[in-house]
Write a protein that holds these residues in place. Structure first.
Motif, PDB file in Angstrom:
ATOM      1  N   ALA A  69       1.232   3.671   2.849  1.00 36.22           N
ATOM      2  CA  ALA A  69       2.397   3.711   1.958  1.00 36.22           C
ATOM      3  C   ALA A  69       2.344   4.976   1.116  1.00 36.22           C
ATOM      4  N   ARG A  70       3.510   5.486   0.771  1.00 38.22           N
ATOM      5  CA  ARG A  70       3.575   6.613  -0.156  1.00 38.22           C
ATOM      6  C   ARG A  70       3.382   6.097  -1.580  1.00 38.22           C
ATOM      7  N   PRO A  71       2.834   6.926  -2.459  1.00 35.53           N
ATOM      8  CA  PRO A  71       2.644   6.488  -3.853  1.00 35.53           C
ATOM      9  C   PRO A  71       3.922   5.963  -4.497  1.00 35.53           C
ATOM     10  N   ARG A  72       5.071   6.586  -4.196  1.00 35.10           N
ATOM     11  CA  ARG A  72       6.328   6.155  -4.807  1.00 35.10           C
ATOM     12  C   ARG A  72       6.683   4.722  -4.386  1.00 35.10           C
ATOM     13  N   GLN A  73       6.388   4.377  -3.110  1.00 34.03           N
ATOM     14  CA  GLN A  73       6.661   3.018  -2.651  1.00 34.03           C
ATOM     15  C   GLN A  73       5.770   2.008  -3.367  1.00 34.03           C
ATOM     16  N   VAL A  74       4.500   2.371  -3.528  1.00 33.62           N
ATOM     17  CA  VAL A  74       3.580   1.478  -4.234  1.00 33.62           C
ATOM     18  C   VAL A  74       3.993   1.369  -5.699  1.00 33.62           C
ATOM     19  N   GLU A  75       4.419   2.478  -6.274  1.00 37.74           N
ATOM     20  CA  GLU A  75       4.844   2.483  -7.682  1.00 37.74           C
ATOM     21  C   GLU A  75       6.003   1.512  -7.896  1.00 37.74           C
ATOM     22  N   ASP A 112      -5.961  -2.656 -11.706  1.00 38.45           N
ATOM     23  CA  ASP A 112      -6.589  -1.402 -12.106  1.00 38.45           C
ATOM     24  C   ASP A 112      -6.604  -0.385 -10.974  1.00 38.45           C
ATOM     25  N   ALA A 113      -7.097  -0.774  -9.794  1.00 37.34           N
ATOM     26  CA  ALA A 113      -7.219   0.152  -8.673  1.00 37.34           C
ATOM     27  C   ALA A 113      -5.844   0.583  -8.162  1.00 37.34           C
ATOM     28  N   VAL A 114      -4.893  -0.310  -8.168  1.00 45.97           N
ATOM     29  CA  VAL A 114      -3.558   0.013  -7.696  1.00 45.97           C
ATOM     30  C   VAL A 114      -2.884   1.016  -8.616  1.00 45.97           C
ATOM     31  N   TYR A 115      -3.055   0.836  -9.926  1.00 51.19           N
ATOM     32  CA  TYR A 115      -2.489   1.778 -10.883  1.00 51.19           C
ATOM     33  C   TYR A 115      -3.063   3.173 -10.651  1.00 51.19           C
ATOM     34  N   ALA A 116      -4.356   3.257 -10.384  1.00 55.22           N
ATOM     35  CA  ALA A 116      -4.996   4.554 -10.159  1.00 55.22           C
ATOM     36  C   ALA A 116      -4.415   5.240  -8.937  1.00 55.22           C
ATOM     37  N   PHE A 117      -4.101   4.460  -7.896  1.00 59.14           N
ATOM     38  CA  PHE A 117      -3.533   5.038  -6.680  1.00 59.14           C
ATOM     39  C   PHE A 117      -2.104   5.499  -6.922  1.00 59.14           C
ATOM     40  N   ALA A 118      -1.308   4.660  -7.546  1.00 61.43           N
ATOM     41  CA  ALA A 118       0.109   4.983  -7.739  1.00 61.43           C
ATOM     42  C   ALA A 118       0.299   6.115  -8.727  1.00 61.43           C
ATOM     43  N   THR A 125       4.472  -6.112 -11.796  1.00 59.16           N
ATOM     44  CA  THR A 125       4.077  -6.051 -13.202  1.00 59.16           C
ATOM     45  C   THR A 125       5.068  -6.806 -14.080  1.00 59.16           C
ATOM     46  N   SER A 126       6.357  -6.632 -13.789  1.00 62.12           N
ATOM     47  CA  SER A 126       7.379  -7.343 -14.556  1.00 62.12           C
ATOM     48  C   SER A 126       7.157  -8.852 -14.487  1.00 62.12           C
ATOM     49  N   ARG A 127       6.746  -9.338 -13.333  1.00 63.85           N
ATOM     50  CA  ARG A 127       6.485 -10.772 -13.172  1.00 63.85           C
ATOM     51  C   ARG A 127       5.197 -11.180 -13.868  1.00 63.85           C
ATOM     52  N   MET A 128       4.201 -10.311 -13.821  1.00 65.75           N
ATOM     53  CA  MET A 128       2.904 -10.650 -14.406  1.00 65.75           C
ATOM     54  C   MET A 128       2.940 -10.704 -15.928  1.00 65.75           C
TER      55      MET A 128
END
Length: 338
Positions: free
Chosen positions: A305-311, A332-338, A318-321
């Protein structure tokens, strides 16, 4: 044809001079067409150029985290009512000083005449063209949400708000002390905590607690929940005037229109701002959850996936969480990637 529709709807004006900025227009699906609906599109302006010239005002935000902080007494049922102001951004007429930053491409006066639009002579340049400018608050202008929400707060809070002298001459329909937001939470066991509310731009949610009853709310499978749509009842000695009724009365008083399909009276099962209230619990409605799940599965199958898609996907999750902030720790790890 588009300009003719905008002009008839009083959403644009004509000028003989080119605007300071000339912008583009586009639309985004608000409601995708289906077998039962033709769908609807949101009218948007490409405000990148004018946005670079203006500061973005701060305003009071409300997320799921703020809404779920409510406490319900034992033996009581939490109910939600909601309303959405119709075409709220386009009910604001902008001043000429602002309109010049939202100019549109010039158009021939003859072409407009073919659509029944007569352009005033003082709005025609030497080449026989006119230069349209948006004259309502454009969606795409970064300051627009703050302006719209500020106006909404002013007419709802009246003398207890921070609006103009005309707004402060109104009696408050709701109390600012009862607002649920990132800046305010009513004190527990205070009168304000009994009937809190939320204002988000052109939306209002009102909450109340009533004795539990199996007949309240909406019956049916949770996978097929539909928000209630009932006419708000009128105040009476047996059923005193509610904050929601006062809000609708204020809308009528200041000529804020609402769509009947988006006015929902108090119910124990209700969807507001994308959050489902169901029998004293807040959670994600089934349909958005299924959409997010499908996106995650699609990404997993592709294996990249491209970073923009993950973002984008992280933003939705995040809105749901925010209904339970502790869940954000897994990202944490996903934020670092995006």
């Amino acid at each position: 044809a588009t300009l003719a529709r905008l002009y008839r709807a009083r959403m644009c004006v004509f000028s003989a001079e080119v605007g300071v900025d000339v912008i583009g227009l586009f639309a985004q699906w608000k409601e995708v067409p289906s077998a039962s609906s033709e769908g609807s599109q949101r009218f948007l302006a490409d405000g990148r150029r004018p946005n670079a010239r203006f500061l973005t005002p701060s305003y009071e935000h409300t997320t799921g985290e703020d809404i779920v902080r409510q406490e319900v007494d034992e033996g009581m049922q939490l109910e939600m009512a909601k309303a959405d102001a119709a075409d709220f951004f386009h009910s604001f007429r902008t001043v000429e000083e602002l309109q010049q930053y939202f100019g549109l491409r010039p158009v021939s006066v003859e072409r407009l005449a073919q659509h029944g639009i007569a352009v005033p002579s003082d709005a025609v340049d030497g080449a026989g063209r006119t230069h349209p400018r948006l004259s309502t608050l454009p969606m795409g202008f970064l300051a627009a949400p703050a302006i719209a929400q500020g106006a909404h707060e002013s007419v709802i809070y009246g003398s207890e708000g921070g609006g103009s002298a005309d707004a402060r001459a109104l009696a408050p329909a709701l109390s600012p002390a009862a607002r649920l937001s990132s800046r305010n939470q009513p004190e527990l066991d205070s009168p304000a905590s009994r009937e809190p509310h939320v204002i988000v731009i052109d939306d209002v949610l009102c909450f109340r607690q009533v004795p539990r009853s199996p007949r309240r709310g909406i019956s049916g499978p949770r996978s097929k929940l539909v928000a209630s749509h009932a006419e708000p009842s009128h105040g009476s000695p047996a059923f005193p005037e509610t904050p929601f009724q006062r809000t609708l009365a204020r809308y009528a008083e200041v000529n804020i229109r609402t769509k009947p399909s988006k006015v929902h009276d108090y119910a124990s099962t209700q969807i507001g701002l994308g959050i489902l209230l169901d029998d004293n619990e807040f959670r994600t409605p089934p349909d958005p959850y299924a959409e997010i799940y499908a996106e995650v599965q699609d990404l997993h199958r592709r294996g990249w996936a491209r970073p923009r898609q993950v973002e984008r996907l992280v933003g939705r999750i995040t809105s749901r969480m925010l209904l339970l902030r502790l869940m954000l720790s897994v990202f944490d790890a996903v934020y670092a990637f995006a």
